[in-house]
Write a protein that holds these residues in place. Structure first.
Motif, PDB file in Angstrom:
ATOM      1  N   LEU A 129       0.843  -1.195   0.000  1.00  0.00           N
ATOM      2  CA  LEU A 129       0.000   0.000   0.000  1.00  0.00           C
ATOM      3  C   LEU A 129       0.880   1.247   0.000  1.00  0.00           C
ATOM      4  CD1 LEU A 129      -2.895   1.204   0.247  1.00  0.00           C
ATOM      5  CD2 LEU A 129      -2.524   1.246   2.738  1.00  0.00           C
TER       6      LEU A 129
ATOM      7  N   VAL B 165       0.758   5.234   0.672  1.00  0.00           N
ATOM      8  CA  VAL B 165      -0.027   6.287   1.321  1.00  0.00           C
ATOM      9  C   VAL B 165       0.650   7.615   1.015  1.00  0.00           C
ATOM     10  CG1 VAL B 165      -0.948   7.180   3.483  1.00  0.00           C
ATOM     11  CG2 VAL B 165      -0.661   4.696   3.183  1.00  0.00           C
TER      12      VAL B 165
ATOM     13  N   LEU C 267      -4.671   6.772  -1.200  1.00  0.00           N
ATOM     14  CA  LEU C 267      -4.266   5.392  -0.965  1.00  0.00           C
ATOM     15  C   LEU C 267      -4.253   4.645  -2.286  1.00  0.00           C
ATOM     16  CD1 LEU C 267      -6.440   4.612   2.206  1.00  0.00           C
ATOM     17  CD2 LEU C 267      -4.177   5.667   2.085  1.00  0.00           C
TER      18      LEU C 267
ATOM     19  N   SER D 204      -6.070  -0.981   2.598  1.00  0.00           N
ATOM     20  CA  SER D 204      -6.458   0.438   2.563  1.00  0.00           C
ATOM     21  C   SER D 204      -7.814   0.662   3.224  1.00  0.00           C
ATOM     22  CB  SER D 204      -6.477   0.953   1.121  1.00  0.00           C
ATOM     23  OG  SER D 204      -7.449   0.277   0.349  1.00  0.00           O
TER      24      SER D 204
ATOM     25  N   MET E 139      -7.491   1.047   7.049  1.00  0.00           N
ATOM     26  CA  MET E 139      -6.406   1.893   7.536  1.00  0.00           C
ATOM     27  C   MET E 139      -6.735   2.590   8.858  1.00  0.00           C
ATOM     28  SD  MET E 139      -4.261   4.874   5.557  1.00  0.00           S
ATOM     29  CE  MET E 139      -3.076   5.885   6.442  1.00  0.00           C
TER      30      MET E 139
END
Length: 231
Positions: free
Chosen positions: A174, A176, A204, A211, A214
């Motif tokens: 992932l 960010v 994301l 995600s 999160m």
């Protein structure tokens, strides 16, 4: 000029020890579980090593911590809270709650520090919602220079969390991408992942399962649940 308050009041006597610059913040780190010098430095990154050593010696002299030989290797030490030090947990908790409730939000978000933010996120990360395999999450702070921009949180299958500021070479699950202020506001409980995504300050990209969770796995401040009060 003589130092100290020269009062017999217990508040004044406690302040003689606790009110020196950095002492309360250092105690926060010790109470949060940091025991080694380098870990303490990561929790107080703007405190010089010399001053950190000095404050640790003062806390040891006051009977608040003990310095023990670290089993990790010769010449290394661990700093453990004594009964007196553990008794300060309620004091630090009360100070943190007061700050979260009553310090103005804009003032709280003036002093941003990506290294400290990521260290705190790593420490409080909730690994339960993450896959039972290695997960790699790359934080990219779009508003920072290259030297501070990239951070990686790595969660191994046993739940151990590591933090890297240099590419560890693993495939990222992932990405960010965020403004540092936005991510700090989320960490402090002043905003949410959903709200910042809607404001386009957080994006994301990657594993949808990670995600979507999160807000749940992100390591928030211990005080994030405290509601701001009007000033």
């Amino acid at each position: 000029m003589p130092s100290g308050y020269k009062q017999f009041c217990p508040v004044a006597m406690a302040a003689e020890i606790l009110s020196k610059r950095w002492t309360i913040v250092l105690l926060r780190e010790l109470i949060a579980g940091s025991t080694r010098f380098n870990d303490l430095r990561r929790g107080v990154p703007r405190m010089s090593p010399t001053l950190l050593s000095s404050r640790l010696k003062e806390l040891e002299a006051a009977g608040i911590i003990d310095m023990n030989v670290d089993s990790a290797g010769p010449g290394l030490h661990e700093y453990q809270l004594t009964e007196s030090g553990r008794d300060l947990g309620a004091v630090i908790e009360a100070v943190g709650i007061w700050g979260q409730r009553w310090v103005d939000t804009d003032l709280s978000l003036e002093n941003l520090d990506p290294a400290l933010l990521m260290w705190d996120m790593r420490r409080n990360l909730n690994t339960a919602p993450l896959p039972k395999a290695r997960s790699v999450i790359n934080f990219i702070y779009s508003d920072l220079p290259h030297s501070q921009k990239y951070w990686w949180l790595i969660v191994d299958p046993t739940g151990v969390v590591d933090l890297c500021s240099v590419d560890p070479g693993f495939e990222v699950d992932l990405f960010v991408t965020a403004d540092l202020r936005a991510m700090t506001a989320i960490w402090m409980g002043l905003s949410t992942v959903k709200s910042q995504i809607e404001q386009d300050t957080v994006r994301l990209d990657g594993d949808q399962a990670i995600s979507s969770q999160m807000q749940t796995w992100l390591g928030l401040s211990h005080f994030a649940g405290e509601r701001k009060r009007a000033v």
